[in-house]
Scaffold this motif. Structure first.
Motif, mmCIF file in Angstrom:
data_model
loop_
_atom_site.group_PDB
_atom_site.id
_atom_site.type_symbol
_atom_site.label_atom_id
_atom_site.label_comp_id
_atom_site.label_asym_id
_atom_site.label_seq_id
_atom_site.Cartn_x
_atom_site.Cartn_y
_atom_site.Cartn_z
ATOM 1 N N GLY A 176 59.067 -8.772 6.110
ATOM 2 C CA GLY A 176 59.489 -9.446 7.328
ATOM 3 C C GLY A 176 59.641 -10.941 7.246
ATOM 4 O O GLY A 176 59.973 -11.582 8.244
ATOM 5 N N ILE A 177 59.397 -11.537 6.077
ATOM 6 C CA ILE A 177 59.486 -12.993 5.969
ATOM 7 C C ILE A 177 60.923 -13.470 6.200
ATOM 8 O O ILE A 177 61.159 -14.416 6.947
ATOM 9 N N ALA A 178 61.902 -12.806 5.567
ATOM 10 C CA ALA A 178 63.294 -13.217 5.739
ATOM 11 C C ALA A 178 63.737 -13.041 7.183
ATOM 12 O O ALA A 178 64.430 -13.896 7.747
ATOM 13 N N CYS A 179 63.326 -11.924 7.800
ATOM 14 C CA CYS A 179 63.658 -11.673 9.201
ATOM 15 C C CYS A 179 63.153 -12.802 10.081
ATOM 16 O O CYS A 179 63.865 -13.320 10.943
ATOM 17 N N GLN A 180 61.925 -13.205 9.851
ATOM 18 C CA GLN A 180 61.334 -14.280 10.649
ATOM 19 C C GLN A 180 62.050 -15.609 10.407
ATOM 20 O O GLN A 180 62.287 -16.386 11.331
ATOM 21 N N MET A 181 62.402 -15.855 9.144
ATOM 22 C CA MET A 181 63.104 -17.096 8.808
ATOM 23 C C MET A 181 64.466 -17.158 9.479
ATOM 24 O O MET A 181 64.817 -18.153 10.131
ATOM 25 N N PHE A 182 65.249 -16.087 9.342
ATOM 26 C CA PHE A 182 66.595 -16.085 9.908
ATOM 27 C C PHE A 182 66.551 -16.152 11.433
ATOM 28 O O PHE A 182 67.397 -16.783 12.069
ATOM 29 N N GLY A 183 65.542 -15.511 12.027
ATOM 30 C CA GLY A 183 65.394 -15.558 13.480
ATOM 31 C C GLY A 183 65.108 -16.956 13.969
ATOM 32 O O GLY A 183 65.657 -17.402 14.987
ATOM 33 N N ALA A 184 64.224 -17.674 13.259
ATOM 34 C CA ALA A 184 63.881 -19.044 13.659
ATOM 35 C C ALA A 184 65.104 -19.958 13.590
ATOM 36 O O ALA A 184 65.324 -20.802 14.474
ATOM 37 N N LEU A 185 65.927 -19.801 12.559
ATOM 38 C CA LEU A 185 67.128 -20.622 12.428
ATOM 39 C C LEU A 185 68.168 -20.242 13.481
ATOM 40 O O LEU A 185 68.832 -21.118 14.057
ATOM 41 N N ALA A 186 68.290 -18.956 13.754
ATOM 42 C CA ALA A 186 69.260 -18.499 14.756
ATOM 43 C C ALA A 186 68.927 -19.047 16.132
ATOM 44 O O ALA A 186 69.823 -19.429 16.901
ATOM 45 N N ARG A 187 67.636 -19.093 16.464
ATOM 46 C CA ARG A 187 67.233 -19.608 17.787
ATOM 47 C C ARG A 187 67.618 -21.071 17.973
ATOM 48 O O ARG A 187 67.776 -21.537 19.108
ATOM 49 N N GLU A 188 67.788 -21.790 16.863
ATOM 50 C CA GLU A 188 68.197 -23.203 16.935
ATOM 51 C C GLU A 188 69.702 -23.368 16.760
ATOM 52 O O GLU A 188 70.197 -24.492 16.698
ATOM 53 N N GLY A 189 70.426 -22.247 16.669
ATOM 54 C CA GLY A 189 71.876 -22.307 16.516
ATOM 55 C C GLY A 189 72.327 -22.786 15.150
ATOM 56 O O GLY A 189 73.415 -23.352 15.008
ATOM 57 N N ILE A 190 71.515 -22.547 14.120
ATOM 58 C CA ILE A 190 71.832 -22.999 12.761
ATOM 59 C C ILE A 190 72.482 -21.855 11.986
ATOM 60 O O ILE A 190 71.867 -20.806 11.781
ATOM 61 N N ASN A 191 73.710 -22.067 11.553
ATOM 62 C CA ASN A 191 74.439 -21.047 10.807
ATOM 63 C C ASN A 191 74.097 -21.135 9.326
ATOM 64 O O ASN A 191 74.049 -22.218 8.739
ATOM 65 N N ILE A 192 73.852 -19.982 8.699
ATOM 66 C CA ILE A 192 73.505 -19.916 7.282
ATOM 67 C C ILE A 192 74.781 -19.712 6.468
ATOM 68 O O ILE A 192 75.547 -18.783 6.714
ATOM 69 N N ARG A 193 74.993 -20.572 5.470
ATOM 70 C CA ARG A 193 76.206 -20.506 4.653
ATOM 71 C C ARG A 193 76.013 -19.687 3.379
ATOM 72 O O ARG A 193 76.938 -19.026 2.912
ATOM 73 N N MET A 194 74.830 -19.764 2.779
ATOM 74 C CA MET A 194 74.509 -19.010 1.567
ATOM 75 C C MET A 194 73.037 -18.628 1.598
ATOM 76 O O MET A 194 72.222 -19.336 2.230
ATOM 77 N N ILE A 195 72.673 -17.539 0.918
ATOM 78 C CA ILE A 195 71.288 -17.069 0.868
ATOM 79 C C ILE A 195 70.950 -16.697 -0.572
ATOM 80 O O ILE A 195 71.760 -16.103 -1.280
ATOM 81 N N SER A 196 69.732 -17.061 -0.994
ATOM 82 C CA SER A 196 69.230 -16.665 -2.307
ATOM 83 C C SER A 196 67.762 -16.286 -2.157
ATOM 84 O O SER A 196 67.015 -16.959 -1.435
ATOM 85 N N THR A 197 67.327 -15.207 -2.811
ATOM 86 C CA THR A 197 65.942 -14.756 -2.684
ATOM 87 C C THR A 197 65.326 -14.456 -4.048
ATOM 88 O O THR A 197 66.031 -14.193 -5.025
ATOM 89 N N SER A 198 63.996 -14.517 -4.096
ATOM 90 C CA SER A 198 63.230 -14.055 -5.241
ATOM 91 C C SER A 198 61.919 -13.520 -4.696
ATOM 92 O O SER A 198 61.723 -13.466 -3.476
ATOM 93 N N GLU A 199 61.007 -13.160 -5.593
ATOM 94 C CA GLU A 199 59.718 -12.625 -5.145
ATOM 95 C C GLU A 199 58.940 -13.614 -4.298
ATOM 96 O O GLU A 199 58.216 -13.225 -3.387
ATOM 97 N N ILE A 200 59.073 -14.907 -4.596
ATOM 98 C CA ILE A 200 58.220 -15.879 -3.898
ATOM 99 C C ILE A 200 59.008 -16.973 -3.180
ATOM 100 O O ILE A 200 58.429 -17.973 -2.771
ATOM 101 N N LYS A 201 60.304 -16.798 -2.997
ATOM 102 C CA LYS A 201 61.035 -17.808 -2.225
ATOM 103 C C LYS A 201 62.287 -17.211 -1.599
ATOM 104 O O LYS A 201 62.867 -16.234 -2.079
ATOM 105 N N ILE A 202 62.689 -17.819 -0.476
ATOM 106 C CA ILE A 202 63.965 -17.532 0.168
ATOM 107 C C ILE A 202 64.633 -18.872 0.429
ATOM 108 O O ILE A 202 64.031 -19.754 1.053
ATOM 109 N N SER A 203 65.847 -19.040 -0.063
ATOM 110 C CA SER A 203 66.589 -20.290 0.124
ATOM 111 C C SER A 203 67.847 -20.030 0.933
ATOM 112 O O SER A 203 68.508 -19.002 0.747
#
Length: 418
Positions: free
Chosen positions: A355-382
């Motif tokens: 649920g970490i990515a879900c929480q991250m994307f939700g927090a950005l969406a609530r501020e109206g911030i559009n995500i242009r690219m996404i990258s993930t690994s075991e210990i990070k989401i960019s």
């Protein structure tokens, strides 16, 4: 008695008063019975001044000559610090990177350390002297002066500590440790008592300016105990360790960000095997590092759009190379964008928590911030977002994950899946 390597950055030695303050701190450590090696950077602003001088002479300075020039900054600092120690009746001897034979490859401006001859340093330590070494620089097999790139003094210090098998490498800087994010962006950022090498490596690679990534890599590889401390205030700083005792409490260690991003896109390249190599091969040959990569199939299903990010300093050169490659591939168009930033969540605890990515994307969406690219690994989401949303995005995520509170108080939202 311990053998300690202390590293002081440019702001820590930015004036004669600061150099005397560093000398006082070094002498205190020696008076406690420790053997001390000091690695220093050029005085604050000096490297930029030298680069400015070079560019007044030549728009693109010859890399070998630029290294000869830039290495003089640290040479000034080591001499002044050795003088300051001598004035305190603390015997000291200064050395350039070449004098202690910090052997590197020949990649000017971005050299990598191959070996260090510690014999001369050990002889001075055994004679009761403090050894002061110029960071950021070395010498290649042909005797040419080389430099290690921005932040290279951190790597010099860790490499020296590894060669000497030091008990601890202490990185003194203008902050008192590693924070959950940059306090200048989020005033509620909290100092971490400890962080794992893995987390610190991700933080450094993703834009945290506290330590150079290569220094963290070196420390992790050679098991060098590493501590970040303030050269202005007393305190325990932040210990960088292999231990993960607090993983269950601290799901997210911190938020890193990079303002130095640029995005390049090639539209309409043939969708066939080998196209990625044809695009990125010339970029790699130019010694330009590529970070995030996204490939999308076009509606016609015969072509693809290929997007990647590079450091902003490499943008113009990468764009020039890419335009030539695009012509060879008969691509439709090349687009570039320097108005982007990267924001990243980092934490070894992410391995065990959904649920970490879900929480991250939700927090950005609530501020109206559009995500242009996404990258993930075991210990990070960019994520890559528009530059104007950097501070808002960092603050929103810092609050969403409760990073301003003690780890025990932080709670994550209920989201299924990553």
């Amino acid at each position: 008695m311990a053998l300690i390597v202390q590293k002081y950055g440019g702001t820590s030695v930015g004036s004669s008063e600061r150099i005397r303050a560093v000398a006082d701190r070094v002498k205190r450590a020696r008076d406690q019975g420790h053997q001390v090696v000091v690695v220093v950077s050029a005085m604050s602003g000096e490297t930029d001044r030298l680069i400015g001088l070079a560019k007044q002479i030549q728009e693109r300075p010859v890399p070998r000559e630029l290294d000869v020039l830039l290495s003089t900054g640290e040479q000034v600092t080591i001499a002044l610090l050795a003088m300051a120690l001598d004035a305190l009746d603390c015997p000291a001897r200064s050395y350039t990177g070449a004098q202690v034979h910090i052997l590197t490859d020949s990649a000017y401006n971005k050299a990598r350390i191959h070996d260090i001859d510690a014999v001369r340093v050990r002889a001075d330590l055994d004679a009761g002297r403090v050894v002061v070494i110029a960071g950021f620089q070395g010498i290649d097999a042909a005797g040419n002066i080389t430099t290690l790139g921005r932040g290279g003094s951190d790597t010099s210090a860790v490499a020296v500590a590894a060669a000497l098998k030091a008990d601890e490498c202490q990185i003194y800087t203008d902050v008192d440790g590693v924070y959950t994010t940059d306090p200048r962006v989020e005033p509620k950022a909290r100092k971490l008592d400890r962080i794992t090498f893995e987390e610190m490596l991700e933080m450094a690679s993703l834009g945290s300016k506290v330590l150079q990534i290569r220094a963290v890599e070196f420390a992790g590889k050679y098991k060098v105990p590493l501590r970040v401390l303030s050269s202005f205030d007393e305190g325990a700083g932040t210990l960088i360790t292999f231990e993960e005792d607090t993983v269950e409490d601290a799901k997210i260690a911190g938020i890193a960000f990079s303002r130095d991003e640029a995005k390049l896109t090639v539209l309409g390249v043939p969708d066939q095997p080998g196209v990625a190599h044809k695009i990125l091969g010339p970029i790699a040959a130019a010694n330009i590092e590529v970070d995030m990569i996204v490939q999308n199939i076009a509606p016609d299903e015969t072509t693809t759009d290929f997007t990647f990010t590079v450091h902003r300093n490499d943008y113009e050169r990468a764009l020039e190379i890419l335009q030539g490659t695009a012509a060879t591939l008969a691509a439709r168009q090349v687009l570039g964008d320097e108005q982007i930033v990267k924001i990243s969540l980092v934490g070894v605890g992410m391995r065990n928590h959904a649920g970490i990515a879900c929480q991250m994307f939700g927090a950005l969406a609530r501020e109206g911030i559009n995500i242009r690219m996404i990258s993930t690994s075991e210990i990070k989401i960019s994520v890559v977002v528009d530059q104007k949303y950097l501070e808002l995005g960092v603050r929103a995520l810092h609050d969403a994950f409760g990073l301003g509170r003690p780890p025990q108080a932080a709670r994550s939202a209920n989201c299924d899946g990553i």
